[in-house]
Design an enzyme around this catalytic site. Structure first.
Site, short mmCIF file in Angstrom:
data_model
loop_
_atom_site.label_atom_id
_atom_site.label_comp_id
_atom_site.label_asym_id
_atom_site.label_seq_id
_atom_site.Cartn_x
_atom_site.Cartn_y
_atom_site.Cartn_z
NE ARG A 52 112.19 40.98 89.00
CZ ARG A 52 112.46 42.22 89.35
NH1 ARG A 52 112.02 42.98 89.96
NH2 ARG A 52 113.77 42.46 88.91
CE LYS A 94 105.30 42.74 93.04
NZ LYS A 94 106.76 42.58 92.99
NE ARG A 102 113.10 51.12 96.56
CZ ARG A 102 112.64 50.06 95.96
NH1 ARG A 102 112.19 49.87 95.00
NH2 ARG A 102 113.07 48.94 96.83
C1 BTN Z 1 107.72 39.11 92.17
O1 BTN Z 1 108.46 39.11 93.15
O2 BTN Z 1 107.06 40.31 91.96
C2 BTN Z 1 107.24 37.74 91.66
C3 BTN Z 1 106.06 37.11 92.21
C4 BTN Z 1 105.85 35.83 91.52
C5 BTN Z 1 105.09 35.04 92.22
C6 BTN Z 1 104.54 33.88 91.56
S1 BTN Z 1 103.13 33.05 92.45
C7 BTN Z 1 103.15 31.86 91.22
C8 BTN Z 1 104.56 31.41 90.82
N1 BTN Z 1 105.16 30.69 91.76
C9 BTN Z 1 106.20 31.06 92.36
O3 BTN Z 1 106.74 30.39 93.64
N2 BTN Z 1 106.32 32.47 92.11
C10 BTN Z 1 105.36 32.73 91.22
#
Ligand code: BTN
Length: 256
Positions: free
Chosen positions: A56, A119, A250
């Site tokens: 994100r 996380k 936060r």
């Molecule tokens: C975040 O930032 O918390 C979201 C992370 C999401 C990662 C997943 S891994 C599978 C899918 N492909 C990606 O490029 N991103 C999501």
């Protein structure tokens, strides 16, 4: 990962994703693969490694082999409103982990999945030309520097292995797909409304004093999520509703 095992399970469950799982040893981003397919509905992409994994807020999602599950699934909402969808996905990931024996998982608005204060999993829902793709990354075994530091996201990350969980990753991936299929069907009929109370119970910051960082920061007490996934806060100026997007929650300095 043995995709045939996952496929057998999906066939048994008779979900829309049965026969639609694509596996890659390495790929740029599993989300991109699904976003660009004509037959994206219920299509699943799982990879052993992502070279351009996205998180994100424009972040990179560290996706080395053996470090995590990288899974995406497309869904055609057929015009149904998408409000609350990413929060629903947080509940799905939490239920799948709970059913695998990882009980102490909590959520952080809008869609971080935490084990303790670290996380464990992230969710990236992307929409393009009416297509919706849900990307899920679950940390399994992180290198020591990411586990204690900030390499994976803005908050410290952790993996299942560090917490002593030796989980069958094929059945975890299969459950993610099955639960997503089931919950998305219901979501299309009912929206997120019926799940808000469950979400608030899982929210680690429910009732806490927080700061939402965005274009304009908002400080207040978390009162709960709305049917469209927005977060309600009691602030010094009265009730404020914050929508997702480029914001970050936060704990407020006073509540720490
Ligand atoms: C975040 O930032 O918390 C979201 C992370 C999401 C990662 C997943 S891994 C599978 C899918 N492909 C990606 O490029 N991103 C999501």
């Amino acid at each position: 990962m043995k995709i045939s095992r996952i496929e057998r399970r999906l066939a048994r469950e008779k979900v829309a994703s049965a026969g639609r799982v694509h596996w890659f040893d390495t790929i740029g981003s599993t989300n991109d693969f699904v976003l660009h397919r004509e037959d994206y509905h219920a299509t699943v992409c799982i990879a052993g490694e992502q070279t351009a994994g996205r998180g994100r807020r424009g972040r990179h999602w560290q996706s080395a082999p053996g470090q995590g599950i990288y899974l995406s699934m497309g869904w055609d909402l057929g015009g149904a409103p998408a409000g609350g969808l990413s929060l629903l996905c947080g509940l799905v990931v939490r239920s799948v982990l709970a059913d695998a024996g990882v009980q102490e998982v909590g959520l952080k608005w809008p869609n971080d999945v935490l084990l303790g204060s670290h996380k464990l999993a992230g969710i990236l829902v992307e929409m393009s030309a009416g297509r919706c793709v849900i990307g899920i990354g679950v940390n399994v075994k992180l290198p020591a520097r990411s586990a204690s530091g900030t390499a994976v996201a803005a908050m410290p990350a952790t993996g299942l292995v560090e917490h002593g969980y030796d989980i069958d990753l094929e059945s975890l991936a299969a459950n993610l797909i099955v639960y997503l299929n089931r919950d998305l069907e219901t979501f299309m009929d009912e929206g997120f409304g019926p799940r808000t109370a469950e979400w608030d119970r899982a929210h680690l910051y429910h009732g806490a004093d927080v700061v939402i960082l965005g274009e304009r920061s908002v400080r207040g007490r978390v009162m709960g999520v709305a049917d469209d996934g927005a977060l309600s806060l009691d602030t010094a100026e009265g009730r404020r509703v914050v929508h997702g997007g480029e914001v970050s929650l936060r704990p407020s300095a006073e509540s720490r």
